[in-house]
Structure formats: structure tokens, C-alpha cells
Design a protein around this motif. Sequence first.
Motif, PDB file in Angstrom:
ATOM      1  N   VAL A 162      43.200  38.949  34.821  1.00 52.77           N
ATOM      2  CA  VAL A 162      43.143  38.357  36.164  1.00 52.77           C
ATOM      3  C   VAL A 162      41.689  38.036  36.504  1.00 52.77           C
ATOM      4  O   VAL A 162      40.823  38.904  36.428  1.00 52.77           O
ATOM      5  N   ILE A 163      41.435  36.776  36.838  1.00 57.99           N
ATOM      6  CA  ILE A 163      40.122  36.361  37.319  1.00 57.99           C
ATOM      7  C   ILE A 163      40.268  35.988  38.792  1.00 57.99           C
ATOM      8  O   ILE A 163      41.038  35.092  39.140  1.00 57.99           O
ATOM      9  N   VAL A 223      45.558  34.816  34.633  1.00 63.33           N
ATOM     10  CA  VAL A 223      45.866  34.398  36.002  1.00 63.33           C
ATOM     11  C   VAL A 223      44.560  34.145  36.749  1.00 63.33           C
ATOM     12  O   VAL A 223      43.665  35.000  36.766  1.00 63.33           O
ATOM     13  N   LEU A 224      44.436  32.954  37.341  1.00 72.75           N
ATOM     14  CA  LEU A 224      43.343  32.650  38.267  1.00 72.75           C
ATOM     15  C   LEU A 224      43.883  32.908  39.669  1.00 72.75           C
ATOM     16  O   LEU A 224      44.803  32.224  40.120  1.00 72.75           O
ATOM     17  N   LEU A 225      43.329  33.893  40.349  1.00 75.74           N
ATOM     18  CA  LEU A 225      43.932  34.388  41.579  1.00 75.74           C
ATOM     19  C   LEU A 225      42.972  34.292  42.764  1.00 75.74           C
ATOM     20  O   LEU A 225      41.891  34.900  42.761  1.00 75.74           O
ATOM     21  N   GLY A 267      41.403  46.093  39.348  1.00 72.41           N
ATOM     22  CA  GLY A 267      41.920  45.722  38.031  1.00 72.41           C
ATOM     23  C   GLY A 267      41.596  44.319  37.598  1.00 72.41           C
ATOM     24  O   GLY A 267      42.100  43.849  36.575  1.00 72.41           O
ATOM     25  N   GLY A 268      40.739  43.619  38.356  1.00 78.04           N
ATOM     26  CA  GLY A 268      40.353  42.266  37.965  1.00 78.04           C
ATOM     27  C   GLY A 268      39.456  42.277  36.744  1.00 78.04           C
ATOM     28  O   GLY A 268      38.705  43.232  36.513  1.00 78.04           O
ATOM     29  N   ILE A 279      47.922  41.847  45.446  1.00 78.67           N
ATOM     30  CA  ILE A 279      48.743  41.269  44.376  1.00 78.67           C
ATOM     31  C   ILE A 279      48.327  41.841  43.031  1.00 78.67           C
ATOM     32  O   ILE A 279      49.172  42.236  42.214  1.00 78.67           O
ATOM     33  N   CYS A 280      47.016  41.895  42.785  1.00 75.78           N
ATOM     34  CA  CYS A 280      46.522  42.417  41.514  1.00 75.78           C
ATOM     35  C   CYS A 280      46.927  43.881  41.330  1.00 75.78           C
ATOM     36  O   CYS A 280      47.300  44.305  40.225  1.00 75.78           O
TER      37      CYS A 280
END
Length: 222
Positions: free
Chosen positions: A74-75, A48-50, A93-94, A62-63
Amino acid sequence: MNILVVEDDEIIRQELLLLLKNALYDVTALERFDDVASKILMKDYDLVLLDLNLPYESGFDICTKVRKESDVPVIFLTGRTDSADELDGMLKGGDDYITKPFHSPVLLARIAAVLKRTKRGTDKEISVLAYKDVKLHLAKGCVSYQGKSAELSKNEMKILHCLFLRQGEIVSRADLIEYLWDDQVFIDDNSLSVNMTRLRNKLEDIGVHDFIETKRRMGYRI
């Protein structure tokens, strides 16, 4: 590989979609940003690119929600450059934190690194890029067109690779020089011209004419 893009800026979102599709990823992009965490968890995405600044809640929140149920990589992709934000992103958590504006080759390299590190990347990395029937074979170190091929030097490969990753964009000479020789203090600008001439000659030899366009005082484009 299926990547989900969560970016509310439409221009950047479309840029990311084009970039990732050209790199042969399957890409999905959200266009509504209510209850994003649930939308991420609905499908088995590989990454996921967030963005951080979203309409209803931050990317950090969200993460945090996603991490309660999933280890999907997640990035964070954001305009925030404060080191405290980057640290917060990692603590939430990224898997990586990339600031805008981003360089396309760097972003793709970071995505590949995260996929490899989290063991979600394919065993065989993408080795062929294609545009207008011209194919760049990364593993073989050559370019091909309609059954004909030409061997490329390391620098010729890197020039084409950079242009393929930014199809339709004008890539400045400065960006190309940095991409080719970023570990050297100074490079004569003429070195790029020499490599570009050799590359164009090799393309001509296999029947590819006017593939690399020169934009005067701006750079190059395919």
C-alpha cells in the motif's frame, strides 16, 4: 502487475490511470468508496495506491482493515504533508507515503521500488515504452521506429524517458533539467538545448519527424 487506484478526485484519478497504463501496468480504479477495504481484498492486486481523504473513512482506517487479512503493498498518495501523518501511515502498515502534487517519474520509481522490495515485481523490469509507433528501449539504450533504430546517450535517454512517462503533457525545461541533473548545483540552461537538438536529429535520422513539440516559454511535449 495489477495496481488498484483508490482516489476520489476524478482528475487525479484519470491522470494516474493514464500514467500507469503508459508504464504498461494493468490498472483498476475505484469510483465508489463505500467499504473500500473489502473491495481491495476481493482481488489479488499487486499494489494499492490509496488516498487518505476519502468520503466514508480515511485511508489509514482502510489500510488497518486490509492489514488484518493481506500483505498487499500500500502506497499512501495524499495532499497531507505533515510528518506525523507520514509516520502514522507507516505505523498503519503502509509501504510508502507520497505527497501531492507528485512528479510522475518519481512516483513510478517509488512504485517499482515497493514492488521490488515486496518481491511482487516481475523478474524482468519493463524495458520498452511505446508512443505513436516510436519505441524507447531502456535496456538497450536506443530508440526505434519502423525497423530503424538509433543509439542514445544517457541524457538523451533520460529526456525521452521523462517525456514518455508524461505523454500528452507539457514538461517544463526546469522539470527536465531537474530530472537530468538533480545532483548538480548549477547547470547552464543551454546544456538542455544541446541535448534536445542532438536527440531530435537522431529521431529525424530514423524517420521520426516533429515528435517532440516545443511549447514556447512552457516546455516540451510528445
